[in-house]
Motif scaffolding. Structure first.
Motif, PDB file in Angstrom:
ATOM      1  N   ILE A   1      38.576  41.971  33.818  1.00 60.77           N
ATOM      2  CA  ILE A   1      38.751  42.924  34.978  1.00 60.77           C
ATOM      3  C   ILE A   1      37.596  42.730  36.222  1.00 60.77           C
ATOM      4  CG2 ILE A   1      37.899  45.310  35.468  1.00 60.77           C
ATOM      5  CD1 ILE A   1      38.466  46.177  32.498  1.00 60.77           C
ATOM      6  N   PHE A   2      36.451  42.079  35.907  1.00 62.83           N
ATOM      7  CA  PHE A   2      35.777  41.527  36.731  1.00 62.83           C
ATOM      8  C   PHE A   2      36.291  40.383  37.996  1.00 62.83           C
ATOM      9  CE2 PHE A   2      33.319  37.758  37.751  1.00 62.83           C
ATOM     10  CZ  PHE A   2      32.303  38.335  38.879  1.00 62.83           C
ATOM     11  N   SER A   3      37.151  39.674  37.146  1.00 60.09           N
ATOM     12  CA  SER A   3      37.855  38.700  37.912  1.00 60.09           C
ATOM     13  C   SER A   3      38.832  39.253  38.907  1.00 60.09           C
ATOM     14  CB  SER A   3      38.509  37.696  36.874  1.00 60.09           C
ATOM     15  OG  SER A   3      37.663  36.996  36.070  1.00 60.09           O
ATOM     16  N   ILE A   4      39.721  40.143  38.493  1.00 60.28           N
ATOM     17  CA  ILE A   4      40.531  40.769  39.336  1.00 60.28           C
ATOM     18  C   ILE A   4      39.980  41.459  40.434  1.00 60.28           C
ATOM     19  CG2 ILE A   4      42.239  42.559  39.497  1.00 60.28           C
ATOM     20  CD1 ILE A   4      42.959  42.008  36.658  1.00 60.28           C
ATOM     21  N   LEU A   5      38.684  42.104  40.206  1.00 60.44           N
ATOM     22  CA  LEU A   5      38.088  42.763  41.330  1.00 60.44           C
ATOM     23  C   LEU A   5      37.593  41.825  42.333  1.00 60.44           C
ATOM     24  CD1 LEU A   5      36.138  45.756  39.270  1.00 60.44           C
ATOM     25  CD2 LEU A   5      38.080  45.732  40.796  1.00 60.44           C
ATOM     26  N   VAL A   6      37.078  40.706  41.614  1.00 58.64           N
ATOM     27  CA  VAL A   6      36.541  39.528  42.735  1.00 58.64           C
ATOM     28  C   VAL A   6      37.559  39.129  43.621  1.00 58.64           C
ATOM     29  CG1 VAL A   6      35.809  37.008  42.750  1.00 58.64           C
ATOM     30  CG2 VAL A   6      34.650  38.855  41.343  1.00 58.64           C
ATOM     31  N   ILE A   7      38.810  38.892  43.157  1.00 54.88           N
ATOM     32  CA  ILE A   7      39.879  38.476  43.850  1.00 54.88           C
ATOM     33  C   ILE A   7      40.234  39.502  45.077  1.00 54.88           C
ATOM     34  CG2 ILE A   7      42.322  37.773  43.920  1.00 54.88           C
ATOM     35  CD1 ILE A   7      41.826  36.403  41.193  1.00 54.88           C
ATOM     36  N   LEU A   8      40.244  40.711  44.679  1.00 51.66           N
ATOM     37  CA  LEU A   8      40.789  41.814  45.541  1.00 51.66           C
ATOM     38  C   LEU A   8      39.621  41.876  46.575  1.00 51.66           C
ATOM     39  CD1 LEU A   8      42.314  44.442  43.253  1.00 51.66           C
ATOM     40  CD2 LEU A   8      43.187  42.751  44.717  1.00 51.66           C
ATOM     41  N   THR A   9      38.282  42.037  46.399  1.00 52.10           N
ATOM     42  CA  THR A   9      37.307  41.974  47.273  1.00 52.10           C
ATOM     43  C   THR A   9      36.887  40.753  48.241  1.00 52.10           C
ATOM     44  OG1 THR A   9      35.746  41.381  45.684  1.00 52.10           O
ATOM     45  CG2 THR A   9      36.191  43.651  46.011  1.00 52.10           C
ATOM     46  N   THR A  10      37.372  39.550  47.832  1.00 49.29           N
ATOM     47  CA  THR A  10      36.956  38.513  48.592  1.00 49.29           C
ATOM     48  C   THR A  10      38.218  37.928  49.452  1.00 49.29           C
ATOM     49  OG1 THR A  10      37.636  36.854  46.663  1.00 49.29           O
ATOM     50  CG2 THR A  10      35.241  37.786  46.970  1.00 49.29           C
ATOM     51  N   ILE A  11      39.307  38.370  49.223  1.00 48.22           N
ATOM     52  CA  ILE A  11      40.486  37.696  49.845  1.00 48.22           C
ATOM     53  C   ILE A  11      40.584  38.216  51.404  1.00 48.22           C
ATOM     54  CG2 ILE A  11      41.943  40.002  49.640  1.00 48.22           C
ATOM     55  CD1 ILE A  11      43.190  36.333  49.411  1.00 48.22           C
ATOM     56  N   ARG A  12      40.044  39.225  51.726  1.00 45.80           N
ATOM     57  CA  ARG A  12      39.852  39.709  53.181  1.00 45.80           C
ATOM     58  C   ARG A  12      38.872  38.647  53.946  1.00 45.80           C
ATOM     59  NH1 ARG A  12      39.699  44.369  56.307  1.00 45.80           N
ATOM     60  NH2 ARG A  12      39.334  43.593  58.547  1.00 45.80           N
ATOM     61  N   ILE A  13      37.901  38.262  53.487  1.00 48.63           N
ATOM     62  CA  ILE A  13      36.905  37.249  53.966  1.00 48.63           C
ATOM     63  C   ILE A  13      37.442  36.104  54.173  1.00 48.63           C
ATOM     64  CG2 ILE A  13      34.655  36.143  53.663  1.00 48.63           C
ATOM     65  CD1 ILE A  13      33.434  38.566  52.155  1.00 48.63           C
ATOM     66  N   LEU A  14      38.306  35.576  52.946  1.00 53.30           N
ATOM     67  CA  LEU A  14      38.853  34.451  53.207  1.00 53.30           C
ATOM     68  C   LEU A  14      40.052  34.279  54.488  1.00 53.30           C
ATOM     69  CD1 LEU A  14      39.407  33.055  49.559  1.00 53.30           C
ATOM     70  CD2 LEU A  14      37.817  32.416  50.927  1.00 53.30           C
ATOM     71  N   CYS A  15      40.568  35.381  54.468  1.00 48.92           N
ATOM     72  CA  CYS A  15      41.552  35.649  55.805  1.00 48.92           C
ATOM     73  C   CYS A  15      40.792  35.375  56.910  1.00 48.92           C
ATOM     74  CB  CYS A  15      42.333  36.735  55.537  1.00 48.92           C
ATOM     75  SG  CYS A  15      43.447  36.964  54.022  1.00 48.92           S
ATOM     76  N   ASP A  16      39.806  36.225  57.012  1.00 49.29           N
ATOM     77  CA  ASP A  16      39.023  36.209  58.337  1.00 49.29           C
ATOM     78  C   ASP A  16      38.435  34.747  58.700  1.00 49.29           C
ATOM     79  OD1 ASP A  16      39.579  38.884  58.662  1.00 49.29           O
ATOM     80  OD2 ASP A  16      37.744  39.323  57.815  1.00 49.29           O
ATOM     81  N   THR A  17      37.942  34.031  57.694  1.00 52.28           N
ATOM     82  CA  THR A  17      37.396  32.872  58.058  1.00 52.28           C
ATOM     83  C   THR A  17      38.468  31.625  58.437  1.00 52.28           C
ATOM     84  OG1 THR A  17      37.481  32.167  55.448  1.00 52.28           O
ATOM     85  CG2 THR A  17      35.351  33.001  56.703  1.00 52.28           C
ATOM     86  N   GLY A  18      39.562  31.705  57.499  1.00 46.58           N
ATOM     87  CA  GLY A  18      40.955  31.079  57.984  1.00 46.58           C
ATOM     88  C   GLY A  18      41.422  31.068  59.560  1.00 46.58           C
ATOM     89  N   VAL A  19      41.179  32.519  59.746  1.00 49.94           N
ATOM     90  CA  VAL A  19      41.640  32.912  61.239  1.00 49.94           C
ATOM     91  C   VAL A  19      40.901  32.138  62.240  1.00 49.94           C
ATOM     92  CG1 VAL A  19      41.942  34.650  62.890  1.00 49.94           C
ATOM     93  CG2 VAL A  19      42.810  35.045  60.929  1.00 49.94           C
ATOM     94  N   ILE A  20      39.467  31.980  61.912  1.00 52.40           N
ATOM     95  CA  ILE A  20      38.373  31.508  62.977  1.00 52.40           C
ATOM     96  C   ILE A  20      38.418  30.013  62.821  1.00 52.40           C
ATOM     97  CG2 ILE A  20      35.975  31.180  63.136  1.00 52.40           C
ATOM     98  CD1 ILE A  20      35.312  33.993  61.889  1.00 52.40           C
ATOM     99  N   ILE A  21      38.582  29.291  61.640  1.00 49.45           N
ATOM    100  CA  ILE A  21      38.739  27.946  61.374  1.00 49.45           C
ATOM    101  C   ILE A  21      40.007  27.452  62.234  1.00 49.45           C
ATOM    102  CG2 ILE A  21      39.247  25.982  59.782  1.00 49.45           C
ATOM    103  CD1 ILE A  21      36.945  27.506  57.863  1.00 49.45           C
ATOM    104  N   LEU A  22      40.924  28.094  61.874  1.00 51.93           N
ATOM    105  CA  LEU A  22      42.339  27.598  62.639  1.00 51.93           C
ATOM    106  C   LEU A  22      42.466  27.990  64.128  1.00 51.93           C
ATOM    107  CD1 LEU A  22      44.676  28.184  59.668  1.00 51.93           C
ATOM    108  CD2 LEU A  22      43.876  26.073  60.319  1.00 51.93           C
ATOM    109  N   GLU A  23      41.423  28.582  64.614  1.00 50.03           N
ATOM    110  CA  GLU A  23      41.350  29.329  66.066  1.00 50.03           C
ATOM    111  C   GLU A  23      42.591  30.194  66.428  1.00 50.03           C
ATOM    112  OE1 GLU A  23      40.840  25.853  68.675  1.00 50.03           O
ATOM    113  OE2 GLU A  23      38.891  25.597  68.085  1.00 50.03           O
ATOM    114  N   GLY A  24      42.817  31.179  65.266  1.00 54.32           N
ATOM    115  CA  GLY A  24      43.967  31.979  65.382  1.00 54.32           C
ATOM    116  C   GLY A  24      43.387  33.182  66.177  1.00 54.32           C
ATOM    117  N   VAL A  25      44.629  34.035  66.603  1.00 59.44           N
ATOM    118  CA  VAL A  25      44.459  35.271  67.463  1.00 59.44           C
ATOM    119  C   VAL A  25      43.992  36.327  66.349  1.00 59.44           C
ATOM    120  CG1 VAL A  25      45.420  37.060  68.499  1.00 59.44           C
ATOM    121  CG2 VAL A  25      46.371  34.643  69.015  1.00 59.44           C
TER     122      VAL A  25
END
Length: 254
Positions: A136-160
């Motif tokens: 259960i903890f592992s599922i919650l971790v993925i759900l709570t961190t995916i947004r941060i990974l998406c935001d950092t990906g946009v910044i690294i790739l210089e996206g809009v």
């Protein structure tokens, strides 16, 4: 900031992978013993520590956003709904958010372990509650961190940034008086809450004397209405001869 956020999330994933491996082994073999008393005390201490860490990180993020808004209070506000929408996105530090999610993940895990420890303490035959808690903890971790990974990906790739609509920006720029066309528009994320833009505009024939006024309006639009951190506006007079030459070049290449 971006690297520290990624490192924090990766540390959470490494811990999650190790715990998942142990949980799978325990689920398959069921040949382990758990001291309910020690598990209960450890989990209770973990809950207390992570509650304190979460509170401190939440306060740190609030102070960061508050100081950021004061630093930009000198910029005139616009009544445009786009400004109200864009100003609410991305001003919190990615590093603080990642650390907060890290602490939140540890807190959720500690609470889960506390519940499992309580069950195992009084019902030792239900020791399967320990690996179930890890799943259960592992599922919650993925759900709570995916947004941060998406935001950092946009910044690294210089996206809009997703809260900005490039087509809407172009439409508003074209509404500026004496703007004939938009040759180029680039918008990208510098870091969380900071967006840059470069735009190249062509003026209508005979309006070259108004370039300062047009440039000022375009900058005000990008900075105030769309909340850009910085922008560069380049202008040139529209030349019919240049347009014909480019059309001839395209016809020849075809």
């Amino acid at each position: 900031e971006v690297l520290s956020a990624i490192i924090s999330v990766l540390l959470v994933y490494i811990l999650m992978a190790f715990l998942l491996y142990e949980a799978v082994q325990r689920t398959i073999h069921m040949d382990y013993e758990i001291n309910g008393d020690i598990m209960l005390i450890t989990a209770a201490v973990g809950v207390a520590v992570n509650l304190i860490m979460g509170f401190l990180l939440n306060q740190s993020g609030h102070l960061h956003s508050h100081s950021h808004s004061h630093a930009h209070s000198h910029v005139p506000q616009s009544n445009s709904p786009t400004r109200a929408h864009s100003s609410t996105h991305g001003h919190s530090s990615l590093a603080v958010r990642a650390a907060f999610v890290h602490a939140l993940g540890d807190l959720v895990q500690s609470i889960g372990v506390l519940v499992a420890a309580y069950i195992i303490r009084f019902k030792p035959e239900y020791k399967i509650a320990d690996p179930i808690c890890t799943y259960i903890f592992s599922i919650l971790v993925i759900l709570t961190t995916i947004r941060i990974l998406c935001d950092t990906g946009v910044i690294i790739l210089e996206g809009v940034p997703k809260h900005l609509n490039v087509d809407r920006i172009k439409e508003d720029l074209m509404k500026i008086e004496d703007v004939y066309s938009i040759e180029d528009l680039n918008v990208w994320s510098l870091t969380a809450g900071k967006t840059a833009a470069i735009v190249h505009l062509q003026l209508v024939p005979g309006s070259s004397s108004k370039w300062e006024e047009v440039q000022s309006k375009a900058q005000q639009l990008l900075l105030n209405t769309f909340g850009m951190y910085k922008c560069s506006v380049q202008l040139q007079s529209y030349k019919q001869e240049m347009s014909k030459t480019c059309a001839n070049c395209q016809s020849s290449s075809a």
